[in-house]
Design a protein around this motif. Structure first.
Motif, mmCIF file in Angstrom:
data_model
loop_
_atom_site.group_PDB
_atom_site.id
_atom_site.type_symbol
_atom_site.label_atom_id
_atom_site.label_comp_id
_atom_site.label_asym_id
_atom_site.label_seq_id
_atom_site.Cartn_x
_atom_site.Cartn_y
_atom_site.Cartn_z
ATOM 1 N N SER A 179 -2.542 7.669 5.599
ATOM 2 C CA SER A 179 -3.852 7.171 5.199
ATOM 3 C C SER A 179 -3.989 7.180 3.685
ATOM 4 O O SER A 179 -3.277 7.904 2.978
ATOM 5 N N GLY A 180 -4.906 6.351 3.203
ATOM 6 C CA GLY A 180 -5.210 6.307 1.790
ATOM 7 C C GLY A 180 -6.701 6.221 1.576
ATOM 8 O O GLY A 180 -7.434 5.669 2.403
ATOM 9 N N LEU A 199 1.102 4.412 -2.577
ATOM 10 C CA LEU A 199 1.023 5.811 -2.154
ATOM 11 C C LEU A 199 2.165 6.628 -2.749
ATOM 12 O O LEU A 199 1.964 7.769 -3.185
ATOM 13 N N LEU A 232 -6.370 3.080 -5.243
ATOM 14 C CA LEU A 232 -5.947 4.190 -4.406
ATOM 15 C C LEU A 232 -6.084 5.495 -5.186
ATOM 16 O O LEU A 232 -5.472 5.660 -6.247
ATOM 17 N N GLY A 250 -4.231 10.254 -0.804
ATOM 18 C CA GLY A 250 -3.467 9.865 0.374
ATOM 19 C C GLY A 250 -3.000 11.081 1.159
ATOM 20 O O GLY A 250 -2.960 12.195 0.642
ATOM 21 N N ASP A 307 0.831 -1.209 0.000
ATOM 22 C CA ASP A 307 0.000 0.000 0.000
ATOM 23 C C ASP A 307 0.865 1.258 0.000
ATOM 24 O O ASP A 307 0.538 2.255 -0.668
#
Length: 263
Positions: A49-50, A17, A57, A60, A13
């Motif tokens: 955070s995303g 980002l 996604l 972010g 993740d």
């Protein structure tokens, strides 16, 4: 478009980002943050955070704790990005409110970040939509920047300070933020746009001052770099000078005006 915001710590993740920030800032070969730095920040208990839509996604936000622990800890909110092709209206606001709740849950009641004073949508978002303040003007804060948004310009910034438990922040979180009415304020313009889009400064000692910003400084940097530099210097003198002269920014309009009042 529906979206889900969640904290990020998984390495995959975090790599997504990094890619998102590289796209938003126009730096495909030199992202503004690396996955190893993000991993270290997540591991040490900071905020990452995303926002996901249908598994993708699309936005972010990254911040970390700072300040003197003997006085008051604050969240330094460093970077927020939303994909330009995203249709999730209000996603930036939702990300900031998620970050605000994260801080309040941990007893952190102050958040700070910086913003380019020439970007009018950010001024409105920070000072009116979120209910934050801008107490200081920082000249060429980051030095030379080479990304697709800031390249070719000096990196002047406003310090944004957000009291997370203030009445303004609570009202903003509830969707009750009020945009300043410059007609009612009867403020005197100290900087406005001329007929050719050029900055036109004016002197005033009125209790309420108004300072205008260009409609699209990012586009102006590409199309007319010399004019963009004139705006940078003009806003530095007008807005920064007013803050030095004990005026306080009380809000910003969607149409690009800062409102200042003598303290």
């Amino acid at each position: 478009m529906n979206h889900e915001i969640k904290e990020l710590s998984d390495l995959e993740d975090l790599r997504l980002l990094v890619e998102l920030f590289a796209v938003v800032w126009g730096r495909p070969s030199e992202p503004p943050m690396s996955s190893d730095t993000l991993r270290a920040l997540a591991h040490s208990g900071n905020y990452l955070s995303g926002a996901f839509s249908e598994g993708r996604l699309i936005g972010g936000l990254v911040g970390w704790l700072g300040g003197d622990p003997r006085e008051e800890l604050h969240m330094h909110s460093h970077i927020l990005g939303v994909l330009p092709d995203s249709e999730a209206r209000g996603l930036g606001f939702d990300l900031k409110q998620h970050q605000r709740r994260w801080c309040l849950d941990r007893g952190v009641k102050l958040m700070e970040w910086t913003t380019d004073p020439l970007v009018r949508r950010n001024a409105y978002f920070n000072l009116t939509k979120l209910g934050a303040e801008a107490p200081r003007y920082l000249v060429d804060f980051y030095g030379e920047m080479r990304d697709g948004i800031n390249a070719g310009d000096e990196s002047d910034r406003l310090l944004i300070r957000w009291r997370l438990d203030s009445r303004k922040a609570e009202a903003a979180a509830s969707g009750e933020a009020v945009e300043p009415d410059i007609a009612v304020s009867r403020g005197a313009p100290i900087l406005s746009a001329g007929p050719g889009g050029e900055p036109v400064p004016a002197a005033s000692s009125s209790r309420v001052l108004l300072c205008e910003t260009p409609a699209d400084i990012v586009g102006m940097r590409r199309a007319d770099p010399a004019l963009a530099r004139r705006w940078r210097v003009a806003v530095r003198k007008a807005l920064g000078g007013a803050l030095d002269d004990r005026y306080a920014i009380t809000g910003a309009t969607r149409g690009g005006w800062y409102v200042l009042e003598k303290q």
